[in-house]
Write an enzyme that holds these catalytic residues in place. Structure first.
Site, PDB file in Angstrom:
ATOM      1  N   GLU A  64      33.942  55.078 -11.496  1.00 50.77           N
ATOM      2  CA  GLU A  64      33.265  56.326 -11.885  1.00 50.77           C
ATOM      3  C   GLU A  64      34.308  57.276 -12.464  1.00 50.77           C
ATOM      4  OE1 GLU A  64      30.458  57.697  -8.884  1.00 50.77           O
ATOM      5  OE2 GLU A  64      30.908  59.757  -9.462  1.00 50.77           O
ATOM      6  N   GLU A 111      31.784  55.833  -2.520  1.00 59.60           N
ATOM      7  CA  GLU A 111      32.428  56.945  -1.808  1.00 59.60           C
ATOM      8  C   GLU A 111      31.962  57.025  -0.357  1.00 59.60           C
ATOM      9  OE1 GLU A 111      31.981  60.558  -4.112  1.00 59.60           O
ATOM     10  OE2 GLU A 111      33.211  59.753  -5.746  1.00 59.60           O
TER      11      GLU A 111
HETATM   12  C1  GAL Z   1      30.902  61.611  -7.388  1.00 58.05           C
HETATM   13  C2  GAL Z   1      29.724  60.869  -6.783  1.00 58.05           C
HETATM   14  C3  GAL Z   1      28.517  60.925  -7.700  1.00 58.05           C
HETATM   15  C4  GAL Z   1      28.307  62.322  -8.178  1.00 58.05           C
HETATM   16  C5  GAL Z   1      29.551  62.800  -8.885  1.00 58.05           C
HETATM   17  C6  GAL Z   1      29.428  64.170  -9.500  1.00 58.05           C
HETATM   18  O1  GAL Z   1      31.869  61.903  -6.453  1.00 58.05           O
HETATM   19  O2  GAL Z   1      30.040  59.529  -6.568  1.00 58.05           O
HETATM   20  O3  GAL Z   1      27.388  60.459  -7.023  1.00 58.05           O
HETATM   21  O4  GAL Z   1      28.032  63.129  -7.092  1.00 58.05           O
HETATM   22  O5  GAL Z   1      30.596  62.827  -7.948  1.00 58.05           O
HETATM   23  O6  GAL Z   1      30.653  64.572 -10.069  1.00 58.05           O
END
Ligand code: GAL
Length: 839
Positions: free
Chosen positions: A533, A426
């Site tokens: 993710e 991100e």
């Molecule tokens: C994502 C990020 C992670 C964590 C997660 C929590 O956007 O990549 O590191 O912060 O959100 O939902």
């Protein structure tokens, strides 16, 4: 108490056996390394004089590394990391170690290797400054040779500076939190991380390995050498070997390339992670001068735009999790057994992948993934030039990204478990509307040195600075390791995203944005796709918010702080962040679409820091499928029912202690059965079956104390049963060590689960008794926890309150063989003891 049938117990027994089998010592990769972790002096606070060899550190604390001073501290909202960083202390600390350099070794080279120190570490030997390494997650080394006093005492001093926070969006830990090694080398030797082994033309019958060995000659004469590379199988048998004559000029390095043919290679896979070793021997004038080990696996794989991930010719869905590096109450201080336990718990769930989010992992994690069969995404950075927190790595990116990226790839590229590199998570440079500061392409090129990628500049192609940077990083990775694809975790799913637009990513990686998955084949024609993710479900183990079929989306948006009185999140899979999805929701997409290579769920385990959606006193995450203490939340069994067809799963929840007359939603996760029937005090509440796209069944029943029981059946035959009884008042404690024999190496651990039971042995699901631990024998308490994200109790203590009936005490051996007896007491409860053998 839940009554488990033998069918349900068998897999647990198998897991115990497996646990025993897995806990072999790791093969030391670099045989020239000696552990350099014991007997350091430590002091929290800054004192420039501590770099001097004659500095008096006699009143400093003595300890063994790895060490994390933050986890020893108290939670405080005023700590500089904030709740996002876990609300534990930061600061500056010094470490010193005195050692004697053997006179007999004079003439050798000596190097000190740090697997990681968080952060901004500066290393001195006998008062000489060797350098500062800003990135807290990278491995680094220094040559000590010019400053060593042979046959005398030498002093290494290390200053670690984690004062300026926040510099991480999660808990980093503080100090020399990974292993340190002293490496002694003959003047002619294999360089650090000096082998690179690849397998080409792999089939069932044969494979061809290419072994690249970087040799270093620090003599002032040329070195004619014989280089022998032997491929050794798991039994230690040499299956193939090759020998070459090479001459390394004085003061130079040389890369020698050899080929090894293998017949009928054993392939590395998730279920059978077969490891070979390439053993390197360097001989000069007929005598061996160096040896080096490279654990290695032979496998084929590709990512396909239609079929997803193909391993050894078979389609495999990546059912992975994202993990941060902390180990709960042990903090960031790495411990091989603690990582192994995490991976065992994940493997038992059926998980087959780990994403090292969002930074270089410890070498031990990768070694374990090699041995246990996980598909790893190795990730470099959470940010590039645009910062996410005030003092983060963006400050160092311009000067350090080439070195850090190179070192990561060169260190890790032999690991068979690694299948892709991620160049960022991100990163803010991705956004379509992101301006690369005010830099022109030419200015950016001067700062970032676009190298080969700059041809595009010269060629007049329309490429933004951010796309060029993407291309540069991907090109660097490809030059160091052309065998694996490059991806990045992107949370702008739009193809206009600067990272996607660069064309440099081999795999399109989305963080979240499930609604965009379906459009991927059209938006990114021909490109493989992975959900880097997913989910970000929010759950507190043991807490249930009804009605379970209402979804709680917390916080309302990422920038709005959210306070909810209970500071808890529901374990019914009905609570998640707005940018994510509930577990079943994401799983449905991933399972039903072949083009999705798989997902890495946010997260496997809870971690310290980032207590979204809550603020203080919440101080660790709610995202885990497993809590911070290592206790599975209910959804663990949903994944197990999907990913472990080899195991009969039936998991009924919640507990059975409510207010009479209250409407209670009972859920069951199950597999290998056609239906589940529920009984309350013997009365059937009906039979339920999952539809094609369902992952659980549910009954809404009126609570009455007694017994609730689920029975799953296939073709009318009982597959599994589970019974939960209403628990009475807390009366006793049960201690269950995960291993009752550990090694006397000063590092091995036994994780003892502590449960509060009523007089009949039922788990008291709301018990909060404060349990005190006393030890007798060869061990000490490494940490205590209960999985509560909002507890402000210390991790390093001799007592812990139960949280929803459970807590954990971690016992570490003190290096002496014998045994350690653990006694647990709590007011009003009968005490419990357990004994752990230390061999
Ligand atoms: C994502 C990020 C992670 C964590 C997660 C929590 O956007 O990549 O590191 O912060 O959100 O939902």
């Amino acid at each position: 108490m839940k009554k488990l049938s033998i069918i349900q117990l068998l897999p647990c027994l198998l897991l115990l056996l497996l646990a025993g089998a897995c806990t072999s010592q790791k093969e030391v990769t670099d045989t020239r390394q000696q552990r350099f972790t014991d007997g350091w002096a430590f002091r929290l606070g800054d004192d420039a004089a501590a770099a001097r060899p004659d500095y008096n550190d006699s009143d400093w604390r003595r300890l063994n590394l790895p060490h994390d001073w933050a986890v020893e501290g108290d939670f405080d909202r005023k700590n500089p990391s904030g709740t996002g960083g876990g609300a534990l202390p930061g600061g500056i600390g010094w470490y010193r170690k005195t050692f004697t350099a053997d006179k007999a070794d004079e003439g050798k080279r000596m190097r000190i290797d740090f697997d990681g120190a968080y952060m901004n570490s500066t290393v001195y030997i006998n008062g000489h400054e060797l350098g500062t390494r800003p990135y807290g997650y990278i491995s680094f080394s220094y040559d000590l040779t010019p400053y060593i006093k042979w046959g005398e005492k030498n002093v290494v001093a290390v200053r670690v500076d984690n004062a300026e926070q926040p510099n991480s969006r999660w808990y980093s830990g503080c100090g020399i939190y990974r292993n340190v090694w002293l490496t002694k080398l003959n003047p002619v030797h294999v360089a650090q991380w000096g082998t690179y082994v690849t397998a080409d033309e792999v089939s069932k019958n044969s494979a061809r390995l290419t072994v690249r060995t970087t040799l270093e000659n620090s003599q002032d004469v040329d070195a004619p050498l014989e280089l022998i590379s032997r491929l050794v199988d798991e039994k230690g048998k040499v299956v193939s070997e090759v020998s070459s004559q090479v001459t390394v000029e004085k003061g130079k390095q040389l890369e020698a390339v050899q080929e090894i043919a293998v017949e009928n290679p054993e392939l590395w896979s998730i279920d059978r992670p077969y490891l070979y070793n390439v053993k390197t021997e360097v001989r000069m004038a007929g005598a061996p001068v160096d040896t080096y080990n490279t654990p290695f696996g032979i496998r084929t794989f590709r990512f396909d735009a239609q079929k997803g991930f193909i391993l050894n010719g078979e389609q495999v869905k990546i059912n992975g999790v994202c993990m941060h590096h902390d180990l709960g109450c042990l903090g960031a201080a790495i411990n091989t057994r603690a990582i192994e336990r995490q991976l065992e718990i994940l493997k038992e769930m059926g998980c087959n992948g780990v994403r090292c989010s969002h930074n270089p992992p410890s070498p031990e994690l990768l070694d374990l993934c090699d041995r246990m069969g996980f598909i790893v995404m190795d990730e470099t950075f959470d940010m590039w030039r645009k910062r996410k927190t005030r003092h983060d790595y963006s400050r160092y990116f311009n000067d350090w990204h080439e070195r850090d990226l190179t070192d990561l790839i060169v260190r890790d590229r032999n690991h068979p478990s690694i299948f892709m590199w991620s160049i960022g998570n991100e990163v803010l440079e991705q956004w379509t509307d992101a301006k690369a500061d005010t830099l022109s392409l030419e200015e950016a090129n001067l700062i970032l040195n676009f190298g080969r990628s700059a041809d595009m500049l010269a060629g007049g192609e329309e490429m933004s600075v951010n796309s060029l940077l993407t291309k540069k990083l991907a090109d660097m990775v490809k030059a160091l390791d052309p065998t694996r694809p490059v991806t990045a975790g992107c949370n702008e799913p739009n193809p206009n995203n600067h990272l996607f637009r660069s064309g440099a990513l081999d795999i399109i990686g989305f963080n979240y944005h499930d609604d965009w998955f379906a459009g991927v084949p059209e938006n990114f024609p021909g490109k493989p796709f992975i959900v880097t993710e997913s989910v970000s479900g929010l759950m507190t183990r043991g807490y249930y918010r009804m009605p379970s079929d209402s979804m709680f989306i917390w916080p309302v948006s990422w920038d709005k702080p959210f306070y909810e009185s209970s500071l808890s999140c529901s374990s019914y899979d009905n609570c998640h962040v707005p940018w994510g999805n509930y577990h079943e929701g994401s799983l449905r997409h991933v399972k039903n679409n072949d083009f999705i290579s798989g997902q890495y769920i946010w997260t496997g385990f809870d971690y310290i820091g980032e207590p979204t959606p809550h603020g203080w006193p919440a101080r660790s995450s709610f995202f885990g499928i497993i809590d911070l203490a290592g206790f599975p939340k209910d959804v663990y069994y949903m994944y197990q029912s999907e990913w472990r067809p080899d195991k009969n799963v039936l998991h009924l929840f919640p507990h059975w202690n409510w207010t009479p007359g209250q409407d209670i939603d009972l859920w069951a996760y199950y597999n290998n059965a056609d239906e589940v029937e529920l009984f309350v005090n013997g009365q059937s509440q009906g039979v339920r079956s999952k539809g094609k796209d369902d992952f659980h069944v549910m009954w809404r029943v009126k609570y009455e104390p007694g017994t609730v029981k689920a029975i799953s059946r296939k073709d009318g035959k009982v597959v599994a049963e589970q019974e939960i009884r209403t628990a009475g008042e807390p009366a006793q404690i049960r201690l269950t060590p995960d291993r009752s024999t550990i090694q006397a190496d000063g590092r091995d651990l036994s994780f003892v689960t502590v449960e509060i039971l009523d007089k009949d042995g039922n788990l008291c699901p709301n018990a909060e008794n404060d349990v005190t631990f006393a030890l007798d024998g060869s061990g000490f308490i490494a940490g205590v926890d209960n999985g509560s994200p909002i507890s402000l109790e210390r991790f390093k203590d001799n007592h812990r309150k139960a949280f929803y009936g459970k807590c954990l005490v971690v016992i570490q051996n003190d290096g002496q063989p014998g045994s350690v007896k653990v006694t647990a007491t709590a007011d009003g409860l009968s005490k419990a003891t357990t004994a752990i053998k230390v061999k």
